[in-house]
Design an enzyme around this catalytic site. Structure first.
Site, PDB file in Angstrom:
ATOM      1  CB  SER A 184      20.911 -75.972  44.189  1.00 54.09           C
ATOM      2  OG  SER A 184      21.857 -74.940  44.119  1.00 54.09           O
TER       3      SER A 184
ATOM      4  CD  GLU B 261      16.452 -71.430  39.135  1.00 49.46           C
ATOM      5  OE1 GLU B 261      16.923 -71.279  40.276  1.00 49.46           O
ATOM      6  OE2 GLU B 261      16.005 -72.514  38.722  1.00 49.46           O
TER       7      GLU B 261
ATOM      8  CG  HIS C 138      18.234 -71.158  43.451  1.00 51.58           C
ATOM      9  ND1 HIS C 138      18.554 -71.840  42.303  1.00 51.58           N
ATOM     10  CD2 HIS C 138      18.927 -71.777  44.452  1.00 51.58           C
ATOM     11  CE1 HIS C 138      19.405 -72.818  42.592  1.00 51.58           C
ATOM     12  NE2 HIS C 138      19.631 -72.794  43.885  1.00 51.58           N
TER      13      HIS C 138
END
Length: 553
Positions: free
Chosen positions: A230, A360, A465
């Site tokens: 990220s 995600e 995610h």
């Protein structure tokens, strides 16, 4: 994921929650994943292993198959007159410094609800994990892996990642790093001129520490892999395109973030503008001048001294964190926007692994359904129109509701593909002709959900995610432990990551072959448990990347 300005208070509260979940700080309690952890207790003894660094000796802790040395300062505390300055060298110490616990995390807002800020402005510490046994006299040394945590550039810390399994199974030295966050790490002001993002400068200071000290922990300073997820992946992208990072690392792994990642209007919360991860230097300077005036330090002689006189807590607010969470470009560290630098071939010639998770954006869509439901075709079409304008009908034709169980899952697929999947695909294409490039997709749609994330009836999170992190780091806070098949996948992923760190090629005897990504064969390795779960796939076709490429022309 990037903070964006919000049109109303409810949206602000929701977005703060969503963004906080990009960091492991989403949970305050930690449960051990016993099935995935390496054998051996995490004991603490006063006679732990001692290593001499270039600033003094540190005493670590033995944990059976691995040892840790935590809370080591890699730079001077960036406080007082050193606030908003490039990191300075740490002061040496005498005697043996205890390295049995991580140093303070950098100042950040609480994850859930309201409350005082947590952490400290004195936060430039790192943690080293090594396999058990003597750390010296190993010839060239073990590969070194430097982890940059996620958290939207406003949260997280290196101390939240237990790298014991990676170090022990991969015979690698793993370093996890803190770096300045929010307004303390990404502030700009006319008096600061073209000073780069201080959080990125901290990361480079940590990499210089690794160059000076890796061999003392049994690592090879000539074989350093920078990796992150990220915001940590976005940081790794920045360092790939930074001239001042030359020679500080030799391989890179980017998980769920690339130089080209961007979000359309209304992607996370309806009514929010589109967002990219980097901002022009002048934009950040102007935002800093405006913020300073609101804080009682208007532009003019002494404005910066006035700001340095304010408490760190006064600078760690929701508004300032939202404003200063984008690294600036147009300076010595980042001369150009990283996406443009990548497209032009101006990046370090090092092997790269880059990938995403299959789903995600389901995490963020799912958490927002309570306030922003997607119940029917009309709601789906409204979201498409807000985000894509005149192209909404084309997007709807590409992602018809009939192909998905619910409108929310259709919307999640749209956002996953346009934000993470196809931006990663574009970045891989930009790099593949110049450096060895390996693409992956974490595809375990039964991956355990992290603790603290609520169940949303009728909405599976899938391979969302950050869900791959529990397969690489142990002691991760999960709602249920990894199954036997998932532990096997975890072992395989750890092997790929550490083999890549060792050689620049993730492949090893006995493991399913991971083909290099090439323009004529743009394959990614799908990572899922079970028979045939690890296999090459046509990633671009699966995520409609040719369609999104046409929309950008």
């Amino acid at each position: 994921m990037q903070h964006v300005r919000l049109p109303h208070r409810r949206g602000g509260a929701l977005l703060a929650l969503l963004l906080a979940l990009l960091s492991v700080t989403s949970v305050t309690s930690v449960t051990s994943v016993a099935a995935a952890a390496p054998p051996g207790p995490r004991t603490r003894t006063p006679d732990g292993p001692v290593v001499g660094t270039d600033h003094g000796q540190v005493r670590g802790r033995s944990h059976g198959t691995y040892a840790t040395y935590e809370g080591i300062p890699y730079a001077a505390p960036p406080t007082g007159p050193l606030r908003w300055r490039a990191p300075r060298p740490a002061r040496p110490w005498e005697g043996v410094r205890d390295a049995g616990a991580p140093g303070p995390k950098c100042l950040q807002l609480p994850v859930f609800g309201t409350g005082p800020v947590t952490g400290s402005e004195d936060c430039l510490y790192l943690n080293v994990t090594t396999p058990a046994g003597h750390v010296q006299d190993r010839g060239r040394g073990r590969p070194v892996m430097v982890w940059v945590h996620g958290g939207g550039f406003v949260g997280g810390s290196g101390g939240e990642y237990n790298a014991g399994r990676m170090a022990a199974r991969g015979d690698a030295v793993v370093v996890t790093v803190n770096y300045r966050l929010g307004a303390l790490g990404f502030f700009g002001h006319p008096e600061l001129g073209d000073a780069p993002a201080f959080g990125l400068a901290d990361q480079q200071a940590a990499l210089r520490w690794v160059q000076a000290n890796a061999a003392r922990f049994g690592g090879d300073p000539r074989n350093v892999t920078l990796f992150g997820e990220s915001a940590g992946a976005i940081s790794t992208c920045a360092q790939l395109t930074s001239p001042t990072a030359a020679g500080l690392f030799h391989k890179a792994v980017l998980q769920s973030g690339s130089c080209t990642t961007a979000f359309p209007r209304g992607a996370v919360v309806p009514g929010t503008p589109g967002s990219r991860f980097f901002a022009p230097q002048k934009t950040v300077q102007d935002a800093g001048a405006a913020a300073a005036a609101r804080l009682g330090c208007p532009e003019g002689p002494g404005a910066l001294d006035c700001l340095r006189g304010l408490s760190a807590e006064k600078l760690t607010t929701t508004e300032l964190s939202q404003t200063f969470s984008k690294p600036a470009y147009g300076n010595a560290l980042l001369p150009a926007a990283p996406d443009r630098a990548l497209a032009a071939g101006r990046f370090h010639r090092v092997p790269v692994v880059q990938g995403t998770t299959s789903d995600e954006m389901r995490l963020f869509v799912g958490l927002g359904l309570g306030q922003y439901p997607l119940r029917d075709e009309r709601a789906y079409r409204a979201r498409l129109t807000e985000s894509f304008g005149d192209a909404a009908s084309a997007v709807e034709a590409e992602y018809p509701l009939g192909k998905y169980p619910t409108p929310a899952l259709a919307w999640s697929a749209v956002l996953t593909d346009t934000t993470f999947a196809c931006s990663s695909y574009r970045a891989n294409r930009a790099m593949a002709g110049r450096v060895p490039t390996y693409a992956y997709e974490f595809a375990d749609r039964d991956a355990p959900v992290m603790e603290g994330i609520p169940v949303v009836p009728g909405f599976p999170y899938g391979a969302s995610h950050a869900f791959e992190l529990a397969y690489l780091f142990n002691d991760f806070p999960l709602q249920k432990p990894l199954s036997e098949a998932q532990v096997a996948l975890s072992d395989r992923m750890t092997g790929y990551w550490t083999r890549f760190a060792r050689t620049g090629d993730p492949n090893a005897a006995g493991a399913p072959h991971w083909p290099a990504f090439r323009d004529r064969a743009p394959l990614a390795l799908s990572l899922a448990p079970g028979a045939n779960g690890i296999r090459p796939v046509g990633f671009g076709a699966a995520h409609h990347c040719a369609f999104w490429e046409r929309q950008q022309r």
